[in-house]
Write a protein that holds these residues in place. Structure first.
Motif, short mmCIF file in Angstrom:
data_model
loop_
_atom_site.label_atom_id
_atom_site.label_comp_id
_atom_site.label_asym_id
_atom_site.label_seq_id
_atom_site.Cartn_x
_atom_site.Cartn_y
_atom_site.Cartn_z
N VAL A 1 3.09 3.18 -1.14
CA VAL A 1 2.68 2.88 -2.52
C VAL A 1 1.24 2.39 -2.55
CG1 VAL A 1 3.13 1.43 -4.53
CG2 VAL A 1 5.04 2.38 -3.25
N MET A 2 0.87 1.51 -1.62
CA MET A 2 -0.49 0.98 -1.62
C MET A 2 -1.52 2.08 -1.31
SD MET A 2 -0.37 -2.09 -2.63
CE MET A 2 -2.15 -2.19 -2.48
N GLU A 3 -1.15 3.02 -0.44
CA GLU A 3 -2.08 4.11 -0.15
C GLU A 3 -2.31 4.97 -1.39
OE1 GLU A 3 -2.94 7.46 3.32
OE2 GLU A 3 -1.05 6.36 3.31
N GLU A 4 -1.26 5.17 -2.16
CA GLU A 4 -1.39 5.91 -3.42
C GLU A 4 -2.27 5.13 -4.40
OE1 GLU A 4 0.11 9.05 -4.50
OE2 GLU A 4 -0.02 9.15 -2.31
N ILE A 5 -2.11 3.81 -4.42
CA ILE A 5 -2.92 2.98 -5.32
C ILE A 5 -4.40 3.10 -4.95
CG2 ILE A 5 -3.48 0.58 -5.90
CD1 ILE A 5 -0.48 -0.03 -5.77
N PHE A 6 -4.71 3.04 -3.66
CA PHE A 6 -6.09 3.14 -3.22
C PHE A 6 -6.68 4.52 -3.53
CE2 PHE A 6 -7.47 -0.30 -0.03
CZ PHE A 6 -6.87 -1.28 -0.79
N ALA A 7 -5.82 5.52 -3.57
CA ALA A 7 -6.28 6.88 -3.88
C ALA A 7 -6.36 7.12 -5.39
CB ALA A 7 -5.35 7.91 -3.25
N GLY A 8 -5.90 6.16 -6.20
CA GLY A 8 -5.92 6.31 -7.65
C GLY A 8 -4.86 7.24 -8.16
N LYS A 9 -3.78 7.43 -7.37
CA LYS A 9 -2.74 8.38 -7.74
C LYS A 9 -1.36 7.73 -7.87
CE LYS A 9 -5.09 12.03 -5.09
NZ LYS A 9 -4.94 12.99 -3.96
N ALA A 10 -1.31 6.41 -7.90
CA ALA A 10 -0.02 5.73 -7.89
C ALA A 10 0.71 5.87 -9.21
CB ALA A 10 -0.22 4.25 -7.56
N ASP A 11 2.02 5.98 -9.11
CA ASP A 11 2.87 5.99 -10.29
C ASP A 11 2.92 4.57 -10.86
OD1 ASP A 11 5.92 5.41 -11.24
OD2 ASP A 11 5.26 7.41 -11.84
N SER A 12 2.73 4.41 -12.16
CA SER A 12 2.65 3.08 -12.77
C SER A 12 3.95 2.30 -12.61
CB SER A 12 2.28 3.19 -14.25
OG SER A 12 3.26 3.96 -14.94
N LEU B 1 -2.96 -13.49 5.11
CA LEU B 1 -3.04 -13.07 3.70
C LEU B 1 -1.68 -13.08 3.02
CD1 LEU B 1 -5.55 -10.06 3.72
CD2 LEU B 1 -5.96 -12.39 2.95
N ASP B 2 -0.79 -12.21 3.46
CA ASP B 2 0.49 -12.01 2.78
C ASP B 2 1.33 -13.29 2.77
OD1 ASP B 2 0.99 -8.56 3.07
OD2 ASP B 2 -0.63 -9.61 4.06
N ALA B 3 1.45 -13.94 3.93
CA ALA B 3 2.30 -15.13 4.02
C ALA B 3 1.77 -16.27 3.17
CB ALA B 3 2.43 -15.57 5.48
N ARG B 4 0.45 -16.26 2.89
CA ARG B 4 -0.15 -17.33 2.09
C ARG B 4 -0.36 -16.90 0.63
NH1 ARG B 4 -5.31 -18.36 5.73
NH2 ARG B 4 -5.76 -20.07 4.28
N HIS B 5 0.19 -15.73 0.28
CA HIS B 5 0.08 -15.18 -1.07
C HIS B 5 -1.37 -15.00 -1.51
CE1 HIS B 5 4.38 -15.85 -1.40
NE2 HIS B 5 4.19 -17.11 -1.05
N LEU B 6 -2.22 -14.64 -0.54
CA LEU B 6 -3.63 -14.43 -0.85
C LEU B 6 -4.01 -12.96 -0.88
CD1 LEU B 6 -5.22 -17.24 1.38
CD2 LEU B 6 -4.72 -17.31 -1.07
N GLY B 7 -3.04 -12.08 -0.60
CA GLY B 7 -3.36 -10.66 -0.61
C GLY B 7 -2.26 -9.82 0.00
N ILE B 8 -2.60 -8.56 0.30
CA ILE B 8 -1.64 -7.59 0.84
C ILE B 8 -2.29 -6.89 2.03
CG2 ILE B 8 -0.31 -5.49 0.37
CD1 ILE B 8 -0.40 -6.23 -2.59
N THR B 9 -1.50 -6.70 3.08
CA THR B 9 -1.94 -5.95 4.26
C THR B 9 -1.07 -4.72 4.40
OG1 THR B 9 -2.49 -8.04 5.37
CG2 THR B 9 -2.34 -6.08 6.75
N PHE B 10 -1.68 -3.57 4.65
CA PHE B 10 -0.89 -2.35 4.88
C PHE B 10 -1.68 -1.39 5.75
CE2 PHE B 10 -3.47 -1.33 1.24
CZ PHE B 10 -3.71 0.04 1.29
N MET B 11 -0.99 -0.35 6.21
CA MET B 11 -1.61 0.64 7.09
C MET B 11 -1.46 2.01 6.46
SD MET B 11 -0.90 1.23 11.17
CE MET B 11 -1.46 -0.42 11.61
N ASP B 12 -2.55 2.77 6.41
CA ASP B 12 -2.47 4.11 5.82
C ASP B 12 -2.02 5.13 6.87
OD1 ASP B 12 -4.65 4.69 7.41
OD2 ASP B 12 -6.08 4.87 5.76
N HIS B 13 -1.91 6.39 6.47
CA HIS B 13 -1.36 7.42 7.36
C HIS B 13 -2.24 7.67 8.59
CE1 HIS B 13 -4.30 9.71 5.00
NE2 HIS B 13 -4.29 10.58 5.99
#
Length: 520
Positions: free
Chosen positions: A147-158, A209-221
């Motif tokens: 989902v986050m990769e789609e968001i970064f690409a500007g193609k995420a479903d709302s 980041l995530d554990a402190r509610h300061l952001g999101i970490t993810f890995m793309d393809h």
């Protein structure tokens, strides 16, 4: 709506705070004031207070004694302590009483407002239903990555975006910045070794980041580690947090790590703009002393440019608390900037005092070593000083500050190792250990590396693998059970870690020793 209690025996200060802060914009409907700890306790008997702002030095009962009485009861009240004394014993006692912020007088109104805003936001998060753990399974992480990769690409479903942010208990309309972690490649590293290292880096980012509610970490393809920073201040940016994260990654894994951050955007729907901006920033990287964070820059007026540059100096100086030579080098670069931007004497005085205060407080908070340097004396020396004189007295202050710091605290490392040894099968992190030892994560990471020669996370992994080897050799436990016993919930991650350290999978390791086969 929230209720706030301000306690100070100086009437001008408590009323000044009551009148100066825009409480309505902070969702505060009542602000109580008290001239002593006794008055405060009476108010607390009759009113549910969400945030306490208290002076330390008061007659009859100190502010810290007041906090101690409050902590005897079960309460999630947030606490900000104010003091006119730069004393380590005060800061240490405040930490042990779970004080959430510690501000030195004279208090800057904007700084106090930022602190209040942060504490109320954290209180709201604490009271909300806790976010489902992302350690529930790899599947949830894969879904977040997609989902986050789609968001970064500007193609995420709302609908997907809305659902994801609801699960994370995050505001999809808040200000954010996109980021990317760029670790240098290690020579002679195979693909498995690189995957293991990236997984370690991802976990540390999630811890910070995530554990402190300061952001999101993810890995793309493609295997890149991407970040979202949630901005806590209305006009702030992620540079300070990115610098802290980059420094920790660099300390832990002994490789050059850079973070690229994009522009500030309003809401998740614009994150792709920030991400595109971050990618473009790679082509215009500045070759300066603080190149671990690459950020987007636009054309601004000269004053705006210096304000941004000054924040970099301040952040870099705070990050060099363990390196006197680097700190003095950074200050010499600041002196060059003073000349280059032709600052007024008054502006130079203000900047010098802010840099000195930042370093003094960083030394106190970072290592627990108290400095006898007097900021009040520095303030008097700076008052009316010329541009050159202001820089000279501040540089002398920094030199004395480093000369009075004591040696490394081996007791911290001893306690950290004991904690790791006793709780090897539980969740362990640098941030968690630092909180228990009353030091900052960066300080613990640097100190551990300096004393032991290896990063704290590296040490945890090594100890887990040593225990796993012992269990494989001496028991008939299944590999999956052993992974759980030594603190791994992800079998793939456990196998990668084990192979990294032994050169073979857990199953092959046992077979080589026992001549048998192991079923998962």
């Amino acid at each position: 709506m929230y209720k706030v209690l301000v306690v100070d025996d100086e009437r001008m200060i408590r009323l000044g705070i009551q009148r100066a802060i825009p409480w309505g914009s902070l969702q505060v409907d009542e602000v109580f004031v008290a001239g002593s700890a006794g008055e405060a306790l009476e108010i607390l008997k009759n009113h549910p207070i969400d945030l306490l702002i208290t002076d330390i030095s008061m007659s009859e009962m100190t502010g810290l004694d007041l906090v101690g009485k409050i902590r005897e009861q079960e309460t999630d009240m947030r606490v900000i302590v104010l003091t006119g004394y730069d004393r380590f014993d005060y800061a240490q006692q405040a930490l042990r009483l779970s004080v959430h912020d510690f501000l030195l007088k004279p208090i800057d109104e904007e700084e106090l407002e930022r602190s209040i805003r942060t504490q109320l936001a954290l209180l709201q998060e604490q009271r909300d239903a806790s976010t489902p753990s992302r350690a529930e399974g790899v599947r949830q992480q894969y879904r977040l990555d997609e989902v986050m990769e789609e968001i970064f690409a500007g193609k995420a479903d709302s609908d997907q975006t809305t659902q994801l942010f609801a699960e994370l208990k995050a505001d999809p309309h808040q200000k954010m910045q996109a980021g990317m972690v760029i670790p240098d490649r290690v020579s002679e590293e195979d693909e498995e070794g690189r995957a293991f290292r990236l997984r370690n880096i991802q976990n540390l980012c999630m811890d910070m980041l995530d554990a402190r509610h300061l952001g999101i970490t993810f890995m793309d393809h493609s295997g890149s580690i991407l970040l979202v920073f949630f901005l806590q201040e209305e006009n702030g940016d992620a540079e300070e947090l990115a610098s802290e994260l980059a420094e920790m990654l660099q300390e832990e894994y002994a490789i050059r790590v850079r973070l690229v951050i994009g522009s500030v955007v309003s809401g998740v729907e614009q994150l792709h703009i920030s991400w595109n901006d971050a990618q473009n920033s790679l082509n215009s990287e500045r070759k300066e002393f603080q190149d671990m964070v690459i950020r987007s820059r636009s054309d601004r007026k000269r004053a705006d440019i210096f304000e941004e540059v000054f924040r970099e100096f301040k952040s870099a100086l705070a990050g060099s608390v363990a390196d006197a030579e680097q700190a003095l080098h950074i200050f010499s670069r600041f002196r060059m900037a003073v000349e280059s931007y032709n600052l007024t004497a008054r502006c130079t005085q203000q900047c010098c005092f802010e840099l000195a205060s930042t370093m003094a407080f960083s030394c106190l908070n970072d290592s627990g070593n108290r400095s006898e340097e007097n900021l009040n004396a520095l303030m008097k020396s700076l008052n009316g000083a010329s541009r050159e004189a202001a820089c000279e007295v501040t540089e002398a202050f920094l030199e004395r500050l480093f000369s009075t710091r004591s040696g490394t605290d081996h007791e911290v490392i001893r306690k950290a190792k004991a904690r790791i040894r006793e709780h090897l099968g539980e969740e362990l992190s640098v941030a968690g250990l630092a909180a228990e030892l009353y030091v900052t994560p960066n300080y613990l990471s640097r100190l551990f590396k300096r004393i032991t020669g290896e990063g704290c996370n590296e040490y945890i992994v090594r100890k887990r693998i040593e225990k796993a080897k012992a269990l494989l050799e001496a028991t008939t436990m299944k590999v999956g059970e052993i992974a759980q016993t030594v603190g791994y919930t992800d079998m793939n991650y456990f196998s990668l870690a084990f192979k990294k350290h032994t050169g073979m999978s857990p199953t092959k390791y046992r077979s080589a020793l026992q001549g048998g086969e192991e079923k998962l």
